[in-house]
Write a protein that holds these residues in place. Structure first.
Motif, PDB file in Angstrom:
ATOM      1  N   VAL A 105       0.848  -1.187   0.000  1.00 61.99           N
ATOM      2  CA  VAL A 105       0.000   0.000   0.000  1.00 61.99           C
ATOM      3  C   VAL A 105       0.887   1.240   0.000  1.00 61.99           C
ATOM      4  N   VAL A 106       0.598   2.172  -0.902  1.00 62.73           N
ATOM      5  CA  VAL A 106       1.279   3.455  -0.943  1.00 62.73           C
ATOM      6  C   VAL A 106       0.225   4.532  -0.751  1.00 62.73           C
ATOM      7  N   THR A 107       0.485   5.415   0.206  1.00 65.03           N
ATOM      8  CA  THR A 107      -0.436   6.514   0.475  1.00 65.03           C
ATOM      9  C   THR A 107       0.207   7.809  -0.007  1.00 65.03           C
ATOM     10  N   VAL A 108      -0.528   8.556  -0.802  1.00 64.58           N
ATOM     11  CA  VAL A 108      -0.046   9.829  -1.334  1.00 64.58           C
ATOM     12  C   VAL A 108      -0.879  10.953  -0.724  1.00 64.58           C
ATOM     13  N   ASP A 109      -0.451  12.198  -0.948  1.00 65.06           N
ATOM     14  CA  ASP A 109      -1.225  13.300  -0.369  1.00 65.06           C
ATOM     15  C   ASP A 109      -2.598  13.405  -1.024  1.00 65.06           C
ATOM     16  N   ALA A 110      -3.434  14.224  -0.458  1.00 68.71           N
ATOM     17  CA  ALA A 110      -4.835  14.289  -0.883  1.00 68.71           C
ATOM     18  C   ALA A 110      -5.082  15.208  -2.075  1.00 68.71           C
ATOM     19  N   SER A 111      -4.024  15.729  -2.703  1.00 75.81           N
ATOM     20  CA  SER A 111      -4.252  16.610  -3.844  1.00 75.81           C
ATOM     21  C   SER A 111      -4.944  15.845  -4.979  1.00 75.81           C
ATOM     22  N   ASP A 112      -5.580  16.600  -5.836  1.00 77.78           N
ATOM     23  CA  ASP A 112      -6.502  16.060  -6.835  1.00 77.78           C
ATOM     24  C   ASP A 112      -5.948  14.903  -7.657  1.00 77.78           C
ATOM     25  N   GLN A 113      -4.758  15.001  -8.170  1.00 76.11           N
ATOM     26  CA  GLN A 113      -4.224  13.981  -9.077  1.00 76.11           C
ATOM     27  C   GLN A 113      -3.015  13.235  -8.519  1.00 76.11           C
ATOM     28  N   ALA A 114      -2.783  13.303  -7.206  1.00 74.56           N
ATOM     29  CA  ALA A 114      -1.574  12.724  -6.612  1.00 74.56           C
ATOM     30  C   ALA A 114      -1.473  11.220  -6.867  1.00 74.56           C
ATOM     31  N   ALA A 115      -2.553  10.483  -6.679  1.00 76.16           N
ATOM     32  CA  ALA A 115      -2.509   9.025  -6.900  1.00 76.16           C
ATOM     33  C   ALA A 115      -2.252   8.720  -8.370  1.00 76.16           C
ATOM     34  N   ASP A 116      -2.910   9.438  -9.264  1.00 75.71           N
ATOM     35  CA  ASP A 116      -2.716   9.208 -10.698  1.00 75.71           C
ATOM     36  C   ASP A 116      -1.271   9.490 -11.115  1.00 75.71           C
ATOM     37  N   LEU A 117      -0.692  10.576 -10.602  1.00 71.81           N
ATOM     38  CA  LEU A 117       0.690  10.916 -10.946  1.00 71.81           C
ATOM     39  C   LEU A 117       1.663   9.877 -10.404  1.00 71.81           C
TER      40      LEU A 117
END
Length: 156
Positions: A50-62
């Motif tokens: 599991v990788v958690t990224v920040d909550a910005s709009d496209q962070a997971a996609d990037l």
């Protein structure tokens, strides 16, 4: 030539088939990478990172776009991310078990754009159909087939 795929990369925030992914990768000797924002708590388990990224709009996609390879299977319902996955040579599968191919993506992106324009103009559009057990089963069957080495799979 068939590309062997051993990792499933998941756009995890709204993915309804996380349990099926974990079960399938373990049974096929593969691994999964679930990527989500801080707003969603995902728990790692055997064969599932599991990788958690920040909550910005496209962070997971990037993040996904930066780690995805042609040996991966991308699970997403986001057609923009699907287009990036296809460009990287990954196989793309929706949570409903539909494989998205190069020949599909342009029409899917056009439909997404058209629907967004209608909504911005005040028109109400229908959302997706309710997710069913048949969707879950279809997804698991197609993911298993892809992990076992068949790059192109027929729609059921």
């Amino acid at each position: 030539m068939t590309v062997l795929r051993h990792r499933v990369v998941v756009d995890g925030d709204a993915c309804p088939v996380k349990t099926e992914i974990a079960r399938t990768v373990r049974s096929c000797g593969a691994t999964a990478l679930l990527v989500s924002s801080h707003a969603h708590v995902l728990v790692p388990e055997p064969s599932v990172e599991v990788v958690t990224v920040d909550a910005s709009d496209q962070a997971a996609d990037l993040y996904i776009a930066n780690v995805l390879t042609k040996q991966d299977i991308l699970v997403t319902g986001d057609y923009g991310l699907a287009a990036l996955g296809l460009a990287k040579g990954a196989a793309v599968l929706t949570p409903r078990g539909k494989q998205i191919r190069e020949s599909d993506i342009e029409g899917l992106l056009e439909q997404r754009h058209f629907s967004a324009r209608l909504r911005r103009g005040g028109t109400r559009t229908k959302g997706p159909k309710a997710f069913t057990n048949e969707d879950r089963d279809r997804f698991q069957q197609k993911l298993t087939t892809l992990l076992r080495g068949l790059q192109e799979i027929p729609d059921l």
